[in-house]
Design an enzyme around this catalytic site. Sequence first.
Site, short mmCIF file in Angstrom:
data_model
loop_
_atom_site.label_atom_id
_atom_site.label_comp_id
_atom_site.label_asym_id
_atom_site.label_seq_id
_atom_site.Cartn_x
_atom_site.Cartn_y
_atom_site.Cartn_z
N THR A 145 0.83 -1.21 0.00
CA THR A 145 0.00 0.00 0.00
C THR A 145 0.86 1.26 0.00
O THR A 145 0.67 2.16 -0.83
CB THR A 145 -0.91 0.01 1.24
OG1 THR A 145 -1.71 -1.16 1.23
CG2 THR A 145 -1.80 1.24 1.26
N LEU A 146 1.80 1.33 0.93
CA LEU A 146 2.64 2.53 1.03
C LEU A 146 3.53 2.69 -0.20
O LEU A 146 3.59 3.76 -0.80
CB LEU A 146 3.54 2.43 2.27
CG LEU A 146 3.11 3.17 3.53
CD1 LEU A 146 1.70 2.80 3.92
CD2 LEU A 146 4.07 2.91 4.67
N VAL A 224 9.83 5.53 6.12
CA VAL A 224 8.46 5.64 6.66
C VAL A 224 7.98 4.26 7.10
O VAL A 224 6.79 4.05 7.30
CB VAL A 224 7.47 6.24 5.63
CG1 VAL A 224 7.73 7.72 5.44
CG2 VAL A 224 7.54 5.50 4.29
N ALA A 225 8.93 3.31 7.23
CA ALA A 225 8.55 1.94 7.59
C ALA A 225 8.53 1.80 9.12
O ALA A 225 7.52 2.14 9.78
CB ALA A 225 9.52 0.96 6.94
N ARG A 226 9.60 1.31 9.68
CA ARG A 226 9.78 1.25 11.13
C ARG A 226 11.24 1.52 11.42
O ARG A 226 12.13 1.12 10.64
CB ARG A 226 9.38 -0.12 11.68
CG ARG A 226 7.87 -0.36 11.82
CD ARG A 226 7.25 0.50 12.90
NE ARG A 226 5.81 0.30 13.05
CZ ARG A 226 4.87 0.98 12.40
NH1 ARG A 226 5.22 1.92 11.54
NH2 ARG A 226 3.59 0.76 12.63
N ASP A 250 10.69 9.32 9.48
CA ASP A 250 9.43 9.43 10.23
C ASP A 250 9.41 8.47 11.41
O ASP A 250 8.58 8.61 12.30
CB ASP A 250 8.27 9.10 9.27
CG ASP A 250 6.90 9.41 9.87
OD1 ASP A 250 6.74 10.54 10.39
OD2 ASP A 250 6.01 8.55 9.84
N GLU A 255 11.21 5.88 19.97
CA GLU A 255 10.26 6.98 19.73
C GLU A 255 9.58 7.35 21.04
O GLU A 255 9.19 6.45 21.79
CB GLU A 255 9.21 6.56 18.70
CG GLU A 255 9.82 6.32 17.33
CD GLU A 255 8.81 5.84 16.28
OE1 GLU A 255 7.59 5.91 16.54
OE2 GLU A 255 9.25 5.37 15.23
N HIS A 274 6.66 10.30 13.48
CA HIS A 274 5.85 9.12 13.12
C HIS A 274 4.45 9.58 12.71
O HIS A 274 3.43 9.08 13.21
CB HIS A 274 5.77 8.10 14.26
CG HIS A 274 5.38 6.73 13.78
ND1 HIS A 274 5.85 5.57 14.36
CD2 HIS A 274 4.57 6.34 12.76
CE1 HIS A 274 5.33 4.52 13.71
NE2 HIS A 274 4.55 4.97 12.74
N ALA A 277 1.44 9.22 8.11
CA ALA A 277 0.09 8.81 7.70
C ALA A 277 -1.00 9.72 8.29
O ALA A 277 -2.18 9.49 8.05
CB ALA A 277 -0.18 7.37 8.14
P1 NDP Z 1 1.83 -3.97 2.82
O1 NDP Z 1 1.67 -5.27 3.50
O2 NDP Z 1 0.75 -3.45 1.94
O3 NDP Z 1 3.19 -4.00 1.94
C1 NDP Z 1 4.40 -4.48 2.42
C2 NDP Z 1 5.40 -4.57 1.27
O4 NDP Z 1 6.67 -4.92 1.82
C3 NDP Z 1 5.05 -5.64 0.24
O5 NDP Z 1 5.33 -5.18 -1.07
C4 NDP Z 1 6.00 -6.78 0.60
O6 NDP Z 1 6.39 -7.58 -0.49
C5 NDP Z 1 7.20 -6.01 1.08
N1 NDP Z 1 8.06 -6.83 1.93
C6 NDP Z 1 7.73 -7.48 3.05
N2 NDP Z 1 8.81 -8.12 3.55
C7 NDP Z 1 9.82 -7.85 2.69
C8 NDP Z 1 11.17 -8.23 2.62
N3 NDP Z 1 11.71 -9.02 3.56
N4 NDP Z 1 11.92 -7.78 1.60
C9 NDP Z 1 11.39 -6.99 0.64
N5 NDP Z 1 10.11 -6.59 0.64
C10 NDP Z 1 9.33 -7.02 1.66
O7 NDP Z 1 2.14 -2.94 3.98
P2 NDP Z 1 1.91 -1.35 3.98
O8 NDP Z 1 2.46 -0.78 2.72
O9 NDP Z 1 0.52 -1.01 4.35
O10 NDP Z 1 2.82 -0.94 5.22
C11 NDP Z 1 4.19 -1.30 5.27
C12 NDP Z 1 4.74 -0.92 6.63
O11 NDP Z 1 4.87 0.48 6.69
C13 NDP Z 1 3.85 -1.28 7.81
O12 NDP Z 1 4.07 -2.62 8.23
C14 NDP Z 1 4.27 -0.28 8.85
O13 NDP Z 1 5.31 -0.79 9.64
C15 NDP Z 1 4.75 0.90 8.04
N6 NDP Z 1 3.80 2.02 8.08
C16 NDP Z 1 4.24 3.23 8.57
C17 NDP Z 1 3.39 4.31 8.62
C18 NDP Z 1 3.87 5.61 9.14
O14 NDP Z 1 3.08 6.39 9.64
N7 NDP Z 1 5.15 5.90 9.04
C19 NDP Z 1 1.99 4.22 8.18
C20 NDP Z 1 1.63 2.92 7.64
C21 NDP Z 1 2.53 1.87 7.61
P3 NDP Z 1 5.35 -8.54 -1.28
O15 NDP Z 1 4.40 -7.59 -2.00
O16 NDP Z 1 6.20 -9.28 -2.24
O17 NDP Z 1 4.68 -9.37 -0.24
#
Ligand code: NDP
Length: 308
Positions: A145-146, A224-226, A250, A255, A274, A277
């Site tokens: 999604t992100l 913007v992940a973790r 972010d 934190e 953080h 979003a």
């Molecule tokens: P999604 O589940 O929609 O997408 C995760 C993506 O990461 C997928 O494309 C997945 O690959 C990929 N992925 C997972 N593991 C690996 C890996 N080991 N190596 C490479 N790619 C990998 O999650 P979102 O996009 O909704 O959110 C992602 C993260 O962002 C959340 O878990 C959260 O921690 C963080 N987040 C932060 C926010 C903020 O405010 N800063 C707001 C929302 C989320 P594949 O498609 O192949 O499965």
Amino acid sequence: MVTRIGIHASVETLFPPTVLVDELDDVDPEVTVVTSDDLDGVDALVTFAYDDAFLDSGLEWIHSVQSGVDRFPFEDLEAAGVRLTNSTGTHGDSVGETVAGYMLSFARRLHEYRSKQERTEWAWPAWQDPFTLDGSSLCVVGLGTLGQGIAARADALGMDVVGVKRTPTPVDHVDTVYPRADLHEAIADAKFVALAVPLTDDTAGMIGDAELDAMRDDAVLVNVARGPVVEQDALVDALEGDELTGAALDVFEAEPLPEDSPLWELDEVVVTPHAAAATRDYAERMAALVRENVRRVAAGERLANAVV
Ligand code: NDP
């Protein structure tokens, strides 16, 4: 059947809990604001925080108002028979715009002017610092999604976009999708590297010394992940040693970011709390997810966004 939904007081971190109560006034179950000490009769809980009290309180389903659920103990929840859903699918536009904003700031020097404004300083930037995003390159690590929200906006701004995901299937707005094993190749040519993966055993420390070495010296890292996806000490060393030009962060290992963190002081680091979003529509979006899953429970269907 869900009969009572509790909105945990901890959602206050993101929006007032009563706003979500109001948004959900059209569902059949009773909806009230609750605390961890007050879960009697609550079968579904919408929460920001995790508390061990959730395990033995008779809850059947917990909805996390965040997409990242790395703080929740999946095995304990499974053993306790508690289902967990997350909020993925809702933040592509808000986080996508935030990341576009970070990149525009670096390219067009907006953070520099804002800092100078605080000192009443009228000054042209160093001639070589401003550039355009049009024609610049971006690698998005994590294309869910992100990542897709980021890639779509970057593509619209004329950037050359590549990306990385576990299963390297084609993704709109991304020219080349690399598997995780080719991370170094994917990030090597990118002016911006944006991290949008969940925090898992495989992604913890995903960006450390070797990856920072593999990146261009003039690159900007966006996280913007973790926080723990990046080895923060290695990042600070790279920034201070001019092995990396800048970072927009972010999320952090700790934190709130501690006051003595060197990241606060670096000119080419943008720190946001953080909040990538954050949007005034957050509660409305949570209500839509909860409403849909209340319907699914009643219909005996699988929960959307099920994690456990
Ligand atoms: P999604 O589940 O929609 O997408 C995760 C993506 O990461 C997928 O494309 C997945 O690959 C990929 N992925 C997972 N593991 C690996 C890996 N080991 N190596 C490479 N790619 C990998 O999650 P979102 O996009 O909704 O959110 C992602 C993260 O962002 C959340 O878990 C959260 O921690 C963080 N987040 C932060 C926010 C903020 O405010 N800063 C707001 C929302 C989320 P594949 O498609 O192949 O499965």
